[in-house]
Every structure is written in C-alpha cells, then in structure tokens.
Design an enzyme around this catalytic site. Structure first.
Site, PDB file in Angstrom:
ATOM      1  N   LYS A 111      22.526 -65.684 122.979  1.00  0.00           N
ATOM      2  CA  LYS A 111      23.608 -66.626 123.263  1.00  0.00           C
ATOM      3  C   LYS A 111      23.129 -67.834 124.051  1.00  0.00           C
ATOM      4  O   LYS A 111      23.616 -68.948 123.850  1.00  0.00           O
ATOM      5  CB  LYS A 111      24.747 -65.922 124.018  1.00  0.00           C
ATOM      6  N   LYS A 194      25.210 -61.250 110.220  1.00  0.00           N
ATOM      7  CA  LYS A 194      26.442 -60.536 110.482  1.00  0.00           C
ATOM      8  C   LYS A 194      27.635 -61.481 110.388  1.00  0.00           C
ATOM      9  O   LYS A 194      27.558 -62.640 110.807  1.00  0.00           O
ATOM     10  CB  LYS A 194      26.379 -59.907 111.887  1.00  0.00           C
ATOM     11  N   LYS A 197      32.823 -64.773 113.983  1.00  0.00           N
ATOM     12  CA  LYS A 197      33.851 -65.783 114.209  1.00  0.00           C
ATOM     13  C   LYS A 197      33.248 -67.104 114.686  1.00  0.00           C
ATOM     14  O   LYS A 197      33.910 -68.138 114.644  1.00  0.00           O
ATOM     15  CB  LYS A 197      34.879 -65.271 115.216  1.00  0.00           C
TER      16      LYS A 197
END
Length: 332
Positions: A111, A194, A197
């Site tokens: 991240k 994967k 969102k």
C-alpha cells in the site's frame, strides 16, 4: 464457546470478490459460531477518505451485508469507531508488538509503495489495531483469506507476548478459518490480479450494487482468450482469465470447478458467458434489490449499527477493564 470476529473496510463498493470470498462465508458460519461482524471504519482512514463518502460507504457496506444474509438480530453488526475498546487496546498493543514484526507486514509495503516515508503512522501500525479488533472480544476464530494470514499470525504473536509479559493466560490464540480456494476471485480485466475496489477500471469487477444490465455488460466485456474452454483443469494452466471465469461460475453455482469444466468442455466463451450472466444475475439480483431498499432507509441502518455497537461494547468493556488492571492502569 466459539466466537468469530471479522471485518470489512467501507472504502467503496462491495464487489463479487467480497461477496464470494468473505460475506457469503460469514452467512454460512452464522449457524455454527457466535459472530461479530465489524465495518472497520478506523482502518479505512489509514488512507485519506472523503468524510461524506465514508459515511455513505459505512451504510452501504452494512446494507450489503444484511442483503446478502447476515442477520443483525442474531449476531452483532456494528462499525468499529463506535466501540472505544478497539482504540484503547490498539494503543496497548502498540507497546507490546515489536517494530520488526510490523516491518515484515507485506500489505504495508504494497500500500505504501515507494513512498513509505509519506505513509501515515496509522497505515504502518494498523496490524496492531487489527489484533485489537480480534482480541477485544477474545475471538477464538477469524475467517481470513490468504492475504490476511500474516496479520492473524501477528495477532497470535501479540496475544502470546502480552500473556508472557504479564504472566497471565488472558488472551486466546485465535485460529484461522480459510475459505475454499474457489472463492478467490480475480479481476475481469486481468486474471492474474485479485478483484479489487481500488482498481481504476469499473469493468474489472462486478459490484454488488450493479443492476442486471451492468452485470451482463461487464461479463460480456470480461477478458478472455481465443481458445475454446478446455476439458480438464490442467487445460486451464496459462489461461488465467478462463480459469477465473470458470471459478466464478463454480463459486456462484456451488459446484466444484472440475464439474464446471466438464459442463462447458469445448464451448466458446460467447456461449459460456451467456450462462454466466444468467447465473450471476440470479444470485446477485435479489441482493442488489434489497441493498437499494435498505439504502432508502438510512435511519434503519443507523439503528442496526447503534444496537450492534451497544452489544459489542457489552462484551468489550469488561475485557478492556481487565486489561487495564493487568497492565496497572487506574480506571474510573
């Protein structure tokens, strides 16, 4: 007593991967465990969130969970920030867990990317909050995907170190419940990634808020290859998009992947996609309709969350009081 804790971030639309990989599994676990389901809004703000969107997302995720079959009357559904014990225990765990443990967390590296010096302290330390989420309720089991197993190991390590440091047998070591591999849903645009969102393309995922026409369009546009569907699982090697679409069909239909491969052996993707559209709409359509109905009554959703928070706090508050006594804090 077997108690589950599990959470989902309110950071945008719930999608098919969330449903098949987590929420549907939660629904199945309700008959076997005491369940605590949390919308983890404190985790969400480790990355910037627009406040108005965050409020809407908390409600939408709650609506999605209920529409999919989570029962807030029998089990606890609440948002994390309503229960102070999460933050209280997280700070104590900040002082128990070691920097080296957090430095090994792969999700922070993913991240933060190349700009980890600009990442928030919360993003770095959020695995400790995740440990607190679980152990605030002395949960015995946690449903986790492959990408969350590392965080559960950290929770177990932290619980063990707390127990050792203070000479107590207070926190349990929670066990993982790992969903079947078939529930791992990949992007419709790239079968090696994967479903997420955060993907820029909305065509990469099927959202639980998508209507029938949108679902059909996304499946028709899903990336495939030129070969017909194979006769064996081995024939899917090197064909990630084919494998993903067949896996989605298997998960939605409740069949083994080999059964689906056999069913559609030799067919072209154009024929298979028509079948997949019909199946996806039949499963997700009622959920979509119920979500929309629930979102028209935000007072009801807010009441569900308040009631859930009161029930969660009734479990967490006595546990945090005991933790304070063990640590040596004075309390009111």
């Amino acid at each position: 007593m077997k108690r589950i804790f599990s959470g989902v971030q309110p950071t945008g639309n719930l999608h098919l991967g969330n449903y098949l990989g987590a929420i549907r599994n939660w629904v199945r676990l309700q008959d076997e465990y005491e369940c605590i389901f949390c919308i983890v809004d404190m985790h969400a703000i480790t990355l910037w969130q627009d406040p108005k969107e965050l409020t809407r997302n908390i409600r939408e995720v709650t609506a999605g969970m209920i529409a999919a079959g989570v029962d807030p009357a029998k089990h606890i559904v609440f948002n994390q920030s309503m229960v102070p014990a999460h933050a209280q225990l997280a700070w104590i765990f900040n002082c128990v867990a070691r920097m080296g443990w957090l430095n090994r967390m792969t999700q922070f590296k993913d991240k933060a990317g190349k700009h980890k010096e600009n990442a928030s302290v919360g993003l770095f330390a959020y695995p400790n909050l995740m440990s607190a989420d679980i152990l605030t309720y002395k949960a015995t089991h946690v449903p986790v995907g492959e990408d969350q197993k590392q965080h559960l190991e950290l929770a177990r390590d932290t619980a063990q170190k707390f127990n050792n440091d203070f000479g107590v047998e207070f926190f349990p070591l929670p066990e993982p419940i790992i969903p079947p591999e078939a529930a791992r849903i990949m992007s419709l645009r790239d079968g090696a990634k994967k479903m997420s969102k955060s993907d820029e393309s909305d065509y990469s995922r099927i959202n639980m808020t998508d209507d029938a026409d949108t679902i059909a369009l996304k499946i028709r546009k899903a990336k495939t290859d030129l070969e017909p569907l194979p006769a064996t699982l081995e024939g899917l090697e090197g064909r990630p998009e084919a494998s993903n679409l067949l896996g989605i069909y298997a998960a939605l239909s409740g069949k083994e992947k080999i059964q689906v491969v056999t069913q559609f052996e030799g067919k072209q993707f154009s024929d298979f996609k028509k079948e997949l559209v019909d199946l996806a709409v039949s499963v997700l359509g009622p959920i979509n309709t119920e979500m929309k109905r629930l979102m028209t009554d935000t007072n009801h959703i807010d009441a569900v969350l308040r009631s859930g928070a009161e029930r969660a706090d009734a479990i967490a508050a006595p546990i945090i009081r005991e933790v304070y006594d063990i640590v040596g804090f004075l309390r009111p």
